[in-house]
Design an enzyme around this catalytic site. Structure first.
Site, PDB file in Angstrom:
ATOM      1  N   LYS A   1     -16.562   9.763   1.773  1.00 36.56           N
ATOM      2  CA  LYS A   1     -17.647   9.074   1.066  1.00 36.56           C
ATOM      3  C   LYS A   1     -18.969   9.337   1.782  1.00 36.56           C
ATOM      4  CE  LYS A   1     -14.767   7.148  -1.872  1.00 36.56           C
ATOM      5  NZ  LYS A   1     -14.020   5.937  -1.633  1.00 36.56           N
TER       6      LYS A   1
ATOM      7  N   ASP B   1       0.852  -1.196   0.000  1.00 37.47           N
ATOM      8  CA  ASP B   1       0.000   0.000   0.000  1.00 37.47           C
ATOM      9  C   ASP B   1       0.888   1.246   0.000  1.00 37.47           C
ATOM     10  OD1 ASP B   1      -3.231   0.530   1.087  1.00 37.47           O
ATOM     11  OD2 ASP B   1      -1.808   2.206   0.969  1.00 37.47           O
TER      12      ASP B   1
ATOM     13  N   TYR C   1     -12.808   8.488 -12.643  1.00 35.48           N
ATOM     14  CA  TYR C   1     -12.635   7.298 -11.796  1.00 35.48           C
ATOM     15  C   TYR C   1     -13.135   6.048 -12.516  1.00 35.48           C
ATOM     16  CZ  TYR C   1     -14.011   3.783  -8.347  1.00 35.48           C
ATOM     17  OH  TYR C   1     -14.211   2.585  -7.683  1.00 35.48           O
TER      18      TYR C   1
ATOM     19  N   SER D   1     -11.136   5.044 -15.598  1.00 36.25           N
ATOM     20  CA  SER D   1      -9.834   4.413 -15.320  1.00 36.25           C
ATOM     21  C   SER D   1     -10.024   2.990 -14.807  1.00 36.25           C
ATOM     22  CB  SER D   1      -9.029   5.265 -14.323  1.00 36.25           C
ATOM     23  OG  SER D   1      -9.721   5.359 -13.094  1.00 36.25           O
ATOM     24  N   LYS D   2     -11.104   2.744 -14.076  1.00 35.77           N
ATOM     25  CA  LYS D   2     -11.389   1.370 -13.616  1.00 35.77           C
ATOM     26  C   LYS D   2     -11.801   0.506 -14.820  1.00 35.77           C
ATOM     27  CE  LYS D   2     -11.601  -0.038  -9.863  1.00 35.77           C
ATOM     28  NZ  LYS D   2     -10.568  -0.679  -8.987  1.00 35.77           N
TER      29      LYS D   2
ATOM     30  N   THR E   1     -15.783  -2.135 -10.062  1.00 38.16           N
ATOM     31  CA  THR E   1     -16.962  -1.412  -9.564  1.00 38.16           C
ATOM     32  C   THR E   1     -18.099  -1.443 -10.590  1.00 38.16           C
ATOM     33  OG1 THR E   1     -17.733   0.858  -9.186  1.00 38.16           O
ATOM     34  CG2 THR E   1     -15.710   0.651 -10.398  1.00 38.16           C
ATOM     35  N   ASP E   2     -19.324  -1.340 -10.095  1.00 38.14           N
ATOM     36  CA  ASP E   2     -20.473  -1.254 -11.017  1.00 38.14           C
ATOM     37  C   ASP E   2     -20.449   0.053 -11.810  1.00 38.14           C
ATOM     38  OD1 ASP E   2     -21.116   0.477  -8.919  1.00 38.14           O
ATOM     39  OD2 ASP E   2     -23.146  -0.296  -8.619  1.00 38.14           O
ATOM     40  N   GLU E   3     -19.629   1.023 -11.364  1.00 43.88           N
ATOM     41  CA  GLU E   3     -19.625   2.325 -12.037  1.00 43.88           C
ATOM     42  C   GLU E   3     -19.080   2.242 -13.455  1.00 43.88           C
ATOM     43  OE1 GLU E   3     -18.545   5.684  -9.582  1.00 43.88           O
ATOM     44  OE2 GLU E   3     -18.974   4.545  -7.763  1.00 43.88           O
TER      45      GLU E   3
ATOM     46  N   PRO F   1     -24.043  17.840   3.216  1.00 44.84           N
ATOM     47  CA  PRO F   1     -24.126  18.330   1.827  1.00 44.84           C
ATOM     48  C   PRO F   1     -24.742  17.304   0.888  1.00 44.84           C
ATOM     49  CG  PRO F   1     -21.870  17.652   2.350  1.00 44.84           C
ATOM     50  CD  PRO F   1     -22.688  17.388   3.577  1.00 44.84           C
ATOM     51  N   VAL F   2     -25.816  17.695   0.219  1.00 47.00           N
ATOM     52  CA  VAL F   2     -26.496  16.812  -0.735  1.00 47.00           C
ATOM     53  C   VAL F   2     -26.311  17.408  -2.126  1.00 47.00           C
ATOM     54  CG1 VAL F   2     -28.752  15.926  -1.455  1.00 47.00           C
ATOM     55  CG2 VAL F   2     -28.185  16.082   0.983  1.00 47.00           C
TER      56      VAL F   2
ATOM     57  N   ASN G   1     -30.244   9.117  -2.289  1.00 53.04           N
ATOM     58  CA  ASN G   1     -29.316   9.708  -1.319  1.00 53.04           C
ATOM     59  C   ASN G   1     -30.081  10.436  -0.215  1.00 53.04           C
ATOM     60  OD1 ASN G   1     -27.211   8.738  -2.837  1.00 53.04           O
ATOM     61  ND2 ASN G   1     -26.842  10.665  -3.923  1.00 53.04           N
TER      62      ASN G   1
END
Ligand code: NAD
Ligand code: TYD
Length: 354
Positions: A204, A34, A165, A168-169, A140-142, A220-221, A265
């Site tokens: 997060k 790491d 992000y 790149s994944k 990730t599902d993203e 913050p939303v 959210n």
């Protein structure tokens, strides 16, 4: 699994995974590589540090020389790649850092593993690997992009990432797939939905809401707050990764999701305020994230049918346990707050939230 390389093990999911594996699995050696970025925290593994099977190496997955040296020294048969720049907002500010670690770092690991695991590394046509070796890319599902108001992501859904992000994944996922098809490399990809649970860095959503609400700071939303995520407790994710390591078919992708129903959210915000007995006046709507994905939803039928995994922790139970954990570990949070986190919050949200 006898000798395991875990990358990014000082982060949120990696540290939960290491603890899980050391308790539940038969292994001789686990090396945690790491770089200790802002998200890496050795405190997350304080209770594992004295385990004679565990070893921490401070280093970067992009450092080819170091990665190869570790393969020689520890003869890994398993690699689980968690190391990443994992925050969408930071990837919007610094896309290059995300791409370097998430895409190029994965490539460095793939190449080292191919070289050390191939029975005859000098033969480019050979597809023979040492018995029992496996590379697992934690994705990730993203990478699938955003859904409209209906539908779910399946493993066959085309990749359509929107943020630096997720792009790149996705690049890393494509490279893992290419190594499998071109070189016969024994790899799996897992694509999990949004995790929550202990040791998650408070940038997060869920830990941010808990920590801010506890301290009577604004919550913050982004935009209207009606974005939908598929939440899963980190321990269910760790169990799924172990199931894939044990019985996943080489080259296969497995989706992992929480089965927790669809929650906006704003619903999460209200739930946390209720559980902590805090007023709704703490909610503030701020400017939306650029390119914000509206909705994610995972279909995890494949891993359930083929590997007999399913999530065990309901959102009600998981969120209760997570709130408890953050309340009991306020010193862990405070130490993070004392570092660069304040500067990040000021830059990200402006002075009203710090
Ligand atoms: P995290 O940000 O908490 O931890 C990332 C870890 O990687 C940190 O310890 C950091 O120091 C380390 N790291 C970063 N760059 C590195 C580098 N170049 N070399 C070595 N180490 C490096 O992330 P997380 O939430 O634990 O996510 C872990 C993995 O799971 C990531 O690959 C992420 O894409 C994936 N994932 C996360 C979620 C989620 O909801 N958090 C969901 C699905 C998949
Ligand atoms: P996050 O935890 O950053 O995960 P991801 O972007 O990978 O899904 O954010 C989860 C959701 O919460 C996402 O829709 C963005 C939103 N969000 C806010 O509304 N406010 C915040 O301060 C943060 C950090 C996230």
């Amino acid at each position: 699994m006898r000798s395991v390389l875990v990358t990014g093990g000082a982060g949120f999911i990696g540290s939960n995974f290491i603890r899980h594996v050391l308790c539940e699995e038969t292994i001789d050696r686990l090396v945690n590589l790491d770089a200790l970025t802002y998200a890496g925290n050795l405190e997350n593994l304080a209770d594992c540090a004295d385990d004679s099977r565990y070893c921490f190496v401070h280093g970067n997955i992009c450092d080819r020389e170091l990665v190869e040296k570790l393969f020689v020294e520890y003869a890994f048969d398993t690699v689980v790649n968690f190391a990443a720049e994992s925050h969408v907002d930071r990837s919007i500010t610094s896309p290059e850092i995300a791409f370097t670690t998430n895409a190029l770092g994965t490539q460095t690991l793939l190449e080292a593993a191919k070289r050390f695991w191939k029975v005859d590394p000098s033969n480019k046509f050979s597809r023979d690997y040492r018995e029992g070796v496996r590379f697992l890319q934690v994705s990730t599902d993203e990478v699938y992009g955003a859904l409209g108001s209906t539908g779910t992501f399946r493993e066959t859904t085309p990749l359509s990432p929107n943020s630096p992000y997720s792009a790149s994944k996705a690049a890393a996922d494509l490279m893992v797939g290419a190594y499998h098809r071109t070189f016969g490399f024994p790899a799996n990809i897992t694509r999990c939905s949004n995790n929550y649970g202990p040791y998650q860095f408070p940038e997060k959503l869920i830990p941010l809401l808990i920590c801010n609400a506890q301290n009577n700071k604004p919550l913050p939303v982004y935009g209207d707050g009606l974005q939908v995520r598929d939440w899963i407790h980190v321990q269910d994710h760790c169990r799924a990764i172990c199931a894939v390591l044990k019985n996943g078919q080489p080259g296969e992708v497995y989706n992992i999701g929480g089965d927790n129903g669809e929650r906006t959210n704003l619903e999460i915000v209200h739930l946390i305020l209720r559980k902590l007995g805090k007023p709704e006046s703490l909610i503030i709507h701020i400017k939306d994230r650029p390119g914000h994905d509206r909705r994610y939803a995972i279909d995890h039928t494949k891993i359930t049918r083929e590997l007999h995994w399913k999530p065990q922790i309901s959102f009600e139970e998981g969120i209760y346990r997570t709130i408890q954990w953050y309340m009991e570990n306020s010193a862990w949070v405070e130490r993070i707050m004392m570092g660069d986190y304040q500067i990040y919050c000021a830059e990200m949200y402006g002075s009203e939230i710090v």
